[in-house]
Design a protein around this motif. Structure first.
Motif, PDB file in Angstrom:
ATOM      1  N   ALA A  22      -3.664   2.446   5.090  1.00 37.70           N
ATOM      2  CA  ALA A  22      -3.579   1.520   4.171  1.00 37.70           C
ATOM      3  C   ALA A  22      -5.269   0.957   4.011  1.00 37.70           C
ATOM      4  O   ALA A  22      -5.547   0.507   2.881  1.00 37.70           O
ATOM      5  CB  ALA A  22      -2.999   0.333   4.799  1.00 37.70           C
ATOM      6  N   ALA A  41      -5.094  -6.018   1.535  1.00 43.78           N
ATOM      7  CA  ALA A  41      -3.705  -5.903   1.860  1.00 43.78           C
ATOM      8  C   ALA A  41      -2.776  -6.700   1.542  1.00 43.78           C
ATOM      9  O   ALA A  41      -1.837  -6.393   1.316  1.00 43.78           O
ATOM     10  CB  ALA A  41      -3.942  -5.545   3.458  1.00 43.78           C
ATOM     11  N   ARG A  44      -1.783  -6.548  -2.007  1.00 46.10           N
ATOM     12  CA  ARG A  44      -1.419  -5.241  -2.655  1.00 46.10           C
ATOM     13  C   ARG A  44       0.168  -5.066  -1.743  1.00 46.10           C
ATOM     14  O   ARG A  44       0.884  -4.427  -2.428  1.00 46.10           O
ATOM     15  CB  ARG A  44      -2.444  -4.194  -2.287  1.00 46.10           C
ATOM     16  N   PHE A  45      -0.140  -5.335  -0.358  1.00 40.25           N
ATOM     17  CA  PHE A  45       1.094  -4.692   0.175  1.00 40.25           C
ATOM     18  C   PHE A  45       1.986  -5.764   0.738  1.00 40.25           C
ATOM     19  O   PHE A  45       3.154  -5.645   1.460  1.00 40.25           O
ATOM     20  CB  PHE A  45       0.663  -3.831   1.633  1.00 40.25           C
ATOM     21  N   PHE A  49       4.336  -4.598   3.688  1.00 36.58           N
ATOM     22  CA  PHE A  49       3.583  -3.742   4.683  1.00 36.58           C
ATOM     23  C   PHE A  49       2.651  -4.824   5.175  1.00 36.58           C
ATOM     24  O   PHE A  49       1.579  -4.990   4.513  1.00 36.58           O
ATOM     25  CB  PHE A  49       2.896  -2.593   4.270  1.00 36.58           C
TER      26      PHE A  49
END
Length: 178
Positions: A22, A41, A44-45, A49
């Motif tokens: 990632a 992160a 986006r995730f 995640f």
């Protein structure tokens, strides 16, 4: 000769964990500090995640040691940028094209529900109400993300986030009020 790339070639692809992958993926956007990677992160995730600050700051030195990232410019307050190397790009591409393996669901909600018998009725009700509010917010955000998605992959991921939030709400709705 890129000795980091040669060193990486000797390693198994499975040695690159999902968090490291990632981070390498995020660094394709350009140099970033650990804090910027945590924020990136989450943006986006975040729906599917999670990447914690401690994971990022544990992975970055390991990725640097492997030659997959290198140190970039020193920023304010001693923040350190990291830059993706050619070996890092290659390792990430190899990871992307390797077998994904099983998904692992880590849901704090489900963990709490499994142990909800340890709570009072009032605490269980509060848990369910808080979870409903949280997942309704996630559903609303996923709907917005679906509408503004750029391309079929982003749209599919946003639709998955919607389905996941709907599933959590359905789970909560299936629990009798105590």
């Amino acid at each position: 000769m890129d000795t980091a790339a040669i060193k990486w070639e000797r390693r198994r692809v499975s040695d690159l964990n999902a968090t490291a992958a990632a981070l390498l993926g995020l660094l394709h956007d350009g140099p970033a500090t650990g804090g910027q990677l945590v924020a990136g992160a989450d943006g986006r995730f975040g729906a599917f995640f999670s990447v914690t600050r401690s994971q990022v700051y544990r992975e970055l030195p390991a990725l640097s040691k492997e030659g997959l990232v290198r140190l970039g410019k020193q920023g304010p307050r001693s923040s350190q940028q990291y830059v993706l190397t050619a070996a890092g790009k290659k390792a990430f591409k190899t990871w992307l094209t390797s077998e994904a393996g099983p998904d692992h669901l880590r849901s704090p909600l489900i963990l709490r529900l499994v142990h909800a018998g340890s709570l009072t009725a009032k605490q269980r009700t509060a848990l369910l109400e808080t979870a409903r509010t949280t997942y309704q917010g996630q559903l609303d955000a996923a709907k917005t993300a679906t509408k503004s998605a750029d391309g079929p992959y982003d749209k599919a991921v946003a639709e998955f986030a919607q389905a996941q939030a709907k599933a959590a709400l359905k789970l909560l709705d299936s629990i009798p009020q105590a």
